[in-house]
Design a protein around this motif. Structure first.
Motif, PDB file in Angstrom:
ATOM      1  N   ALA A  13       0.833  -1.211   0.000  1.00 23.63           N
ATOM      2  CA  ALA A  13       0.000   0.000   0.000  1.00 23.63           C
ATOM      3  C   ALA A  13       0.862   1.253   0.000  1.00 23.63           C
ATOM      4  O   ALA A  13       0.592   2.202  -0.749  1.00 23.63           O
ATOM      5  CB  ALA A  13      -0.939  -0.006   1.207  1.00 23.63           C
ATOM      6  N   LEU A  55      -2.918  -4.300   3.539  1.00 23.31           N
ATOM      7  CA  LEU A  55      -3.196  -3.502   2.347  1.00 23.31           C
ATOM      8  C   LEU A  55      -4.387  -2.576   2.570  1.00 23.31           C
ATOM      9  O   LEU A  55      -4.330  -1.383   2.272  1.00 23.31           O
ATOM     10  CB  LEU A  55      -3.451  -4.424   1.150  1.00 23.31           C
ATOM     11  CG  LEU A  55      -3.637  -3.768  -0.214  1.00 23.31           C
ATOM     12  CD1 LEU A  55      -2.340  -3.130  -0.683  1.00 23.31           C
ATOM     13  CD2 LEU A  55      -4.099  -4.817  -1.229  1.00 23.31           C
ATOM     14  N   THR A  59      -4.063   1.533   3.233  1.00 23.40           N
ATOM     15  CA  THR A  59      -4.708   2.375   2.223  1.00 23.40           C
ATOM     16  C   THR A  59      -5.750   3.277   2.868  1.00 23.40           C
ATOM     17  O   THR A  59      -5.826   4.474   2.563  1.00 23.40           O
ATOM     18  CB  THR A  59      -5.346   1.507   1.123  1.00 23.40           C
ATOM     19  OG1 THR A  59      -4.324   0.703   0.518  1.00 23.40           O
ATOM     20  CG2 THR A  59      -6.016   2.358   0.057  1.00 23.40           C
ATOM     21  N   THR A  87      -7.224  -0.623  -5.008  1.00 17.33           N
ATOM     22  CA  THR A  87      -6.448  -1.230  -3.923  1.00 17.33           C
ATOM     23  C   THR A  87      -7.364  -1.791  -2.848  1.00 17.33           C
ATOM     24  O   THR A  87      -7.163  -2.912  -2.360  1.00 17.33           O
ATOM     25  CB  THR A  87      -5.472  -0.195  -3.325  1.00 17.33           C
ATOM     26  OG1 THR A  87      -4.640   0.303  -4.371  1.00 17.33           O
ATOM     27  CG2 THR A  87      -4.610  -0.813  -2.255  1.00 17.33           C
TER      28      THR A  87
END
Length: 177
Positions: A13, A55, A59, A87
């Motif tokens: 990320a 992740l 993010t 993402t």
């Protein structure tokens, strides 16, 4: 275990927030992780869950502070609504696959579930941000695309560089990555 997956997810990320130039390498990493999960099943479920958590939460943390919604939704280069949505979609897909690991007992079932959720993540992102179909610079002003981007080394293909030194440097960097 989930810790190594979490670290890898958080670093992935951060890498995407810094610059989307690393996206192809991260797509390869994600594909390898998915294929290892397909082959090993429940044994890899914890690592997949950690990756999804790292992740997604990293993010989301950057979403809180960097506010990509200030960027126009047509832009696909950098930390924009398109890249952050994609993402988060991948993180959600991996999280769901990890949660289903003990129920998907054959590699064929895992492959089908992974392909379906991967297609939904990619397809949903491209449906929400159709300007990204033509690439990261598809919606950039034509004047900038014609007069500015040709002078940015990392914005051009390896063999479209004008000097041999740039071809070697850019190609070597891609090879190492």
């Amino acid at each position: 275990g989930w810790q190594s997956g979490g670290i890898a997810g958080a670093l992935a990320a951060i890498t995407l927030v810094v610059g989307l130039e690393t996206a192809p390498q991260l797509v390869a990493l994600i594909a390898v992780m998915a294929m290892v999960w397909v082959a090993r099943g429940e044994d890899e479920g914890k690592r997949l869950a950690g990756f999804a958590l790292g992740l997604g939460t990293t993010t989301a943390l950057f979403l809180t502070f960097l506010r990509p919604t200030y960027w126009p939704s047509q832009l696909c280069d950098a930390f924009t609504p398109a890249s952050s949505t994609g993402t988060l979609a991948v993180a959600a897909a991996f999280g769901l696959l990890a949660a289903l690991s003990n129920r998907l007992t054959s590699w064929q079932a895992r492959m089908a579930a992974g392909a379906l959720l991967g297609a939904l993540a990619l397809g949903g992102t491209l449906l929400a941000f159709p300007g990204c179909v033509s690439g990261p610079y598809g919606e950039v002003d034509p004047f900038l695309r014609d007069n500015f981007l040709p002078h940015i080394v990392e914005a051009n293909r390896v063999f479209s560089q004008t000097r041999l030194a740039r071809i070697v440097g850019t190609g070597g960097h891609a090879l190492v990555a």
